[in-house]
Write a protein that holds these residues in place. Sequence first.
Motif, PDB file in Angstrom:
ATOM      1  N   ASN A 194      16.865  -4.236 -14.202  1.00 13.52           N
ATOM      2  CA  ASN A 194      16.975  -4.887 -12.888  1.00 13.52           C
ATOM      3  C   ASN A 194      18.113  -4.294 -12.061  1.00 13.52           C
ATOM      4  OD1 ASN A 194      14.788  -6.621 -13.256  1.00 13.52           O
ATOM      5  ND2 ASN A 194      16.055  -8.163 -14.278  1.00 13.52           N
ATOM      6  N   LYS A 251      17.556  -2.255  -8.547  1.00 16.25           N
ATOM      7  CA  LYS A 251      18.216  -2.792  -7.355  1.00 16.25           C
ATOM      8  C   LYS A 251      19.194  -1.794  -6.744  1.00 16.25           C
ATOM      9  CE  LYS A 251      20.971  -6.667  -5.746  1.00 16.25           C
ATOM     10  NZ  LYS A 251      21.814  -7.795  -6.092  1.00 16.25           N
ATOM     11  N   ASN A 252      19.859  -1.011  -7.590  1.00 15.64           N
ATOM     12  CA  ASN A 252      20.927  -0.115  -7.133  1.00 15.64           C
ATOM     13  C   ASN A 252      20.595   1.365  -7.270  1.00 15.64           C
ATOM     14  OD1 ASN A 252      22.977  -2.199  -6.550  1.00 15.64           O
ATOM     15  ND2 ASN A 252      22.756  -2.617  -8.740  1.00 15.64           N
ATOM     16  N   THR A 270      19.332   3.497  -5.194  1.00 11.68           N
ATOM     17  CA  THR A 270      19.739   4.190  -3.972  1.00 11.68           C
ATOM     18  C   THR A 270      19.205   5.623  -3.897  1.00 11.68           C
ATOM     19  OG1 THR A 270      21.782   2.904  -4.145  1.00 11.68           O
ATOM     20  CG2 THR A 270      21.684   4.565  -2.410  1.00 11.68           C
ATOM     21  N   GLU A 294      12.503   2.572  -1.619  1.00  7.56           N
ATOM     22  CA  GLU A 294      13.373   1.573  -0.975  1.00  7.56           C
ATOM     23  C   GLU A 294      12.762   0.179  -1.075  1.00  7.56           C
ATOM     24  OE1 GLU A 294      13.915   3.388   2.863  1.00  7.56           O
ATOM     25  OE2 GLU A 294      15.271   4.896   2.039  1.00  7.56           O
ATOM     26  N   LYS A 295      11.447   0.091  -0.932  1.00  9.60           N
ATOM     27  CA  LYS A 295      10.746  -1.199  -1.067  1.00  9.60           C
ATOM     28  C   LYS A 295      10.905  -1.744  -2.484  1.00  9.60           C
ATOM     29  CE  LYS A 295       6.132  -3.201  -0.622  1.00  9.60           C
ATOM     30  NZ  LYS A 295       4.701  -2.915  -0.348  1.00  9.60           N
ATOM     31  N   SER A 313      13.313  -1.296  -4.530  1.00 12.01           N
ATOM     32  CA  SER A 313      14.685  -1.714  -4.829  1.00 12.01           C
ATOM     33  C   SER A 313      15.095  -3.005  -4.129  1.00 12.01           C
ATOM     34  CB  SER A 313      15.666  -0.587  -4.495  1.00 12.01           C
ATOM     35  OG  SER A 313      15.737  -0.385  -3.106  1.00 12.01           O
ATOM     36  N   LYS A 314      14.235  -3.535  -3.300  1.00 16.43           N
ATOM     37  CA  LYS A 314      14.574  -4.798  -2.602  1.00 16.43           C
ATOM     38  C   LYS A 314      14.149  -6.008  -3.381  1.00 16.43           C
ATOM     39  CE  LYS A 314      14.566  -2.920   2.041  1.00 16.43           C
ATOM     40  NZ  LYS A 314      15.857  -2.500   2.126  1.00 16.43           N
TER      41      LYS A 314
END
Length: 131
Positions: free
Chosen positions: A9, A13-14, A16, A127-128, A130-131
Motif C-alpha cells: 500500500n 501510494k508513494n 511517484t 497516477e490514478k 496511486s490515488k
Amino acid sequence: MATGETNLNTLIKNMTPVLNEGDYVYCTTTSLNNINTDDIIAFFKEQEAVTLILKKETADNLNLGYSYVAAWITLTIHSSLEATGLTASFATALAKENISCNVVAAYYHDHIFVAKKDAERAMLALEKLSK
C-alpha cells in the motif's frame, strides 16, 4: 545499506512515477566492444546475445537495429527487491488501458518502458493507481 519499502500500500501510494525525457530502444549485440558503458541504460546477458537499453540516438550512432521505441518511466519510491505485488499492481493497471510494459527492477527503483505513443496514457494510469 537501505533495503527499501516492502509494504504494498505504501509503495503504490508513494510510487511517484516520473517520465524521463527522450526515446529509448532495445537492441541486441554479441559484443560490447566499441560501446561506451556510460551510454548504456541497462543490459542483460542472455544465451543468444546481450540485450541493451539505449537512448535511440545512441543506437542510431552505433548502427544498432531496433523495432521498438519506448518511453522510460521511473517509480521514484525506493522499493525493496523483496517487495511483493508492486509489479503486478502497475502491470495490471497498464493492461487495463491496453498498454504493454517492460519492467526493469534495479536496486533503488523500478523502471517501466512503454511504447512511446502510450507514455502519457501510462502516466495517467499510474497516477490514478496511486490515488
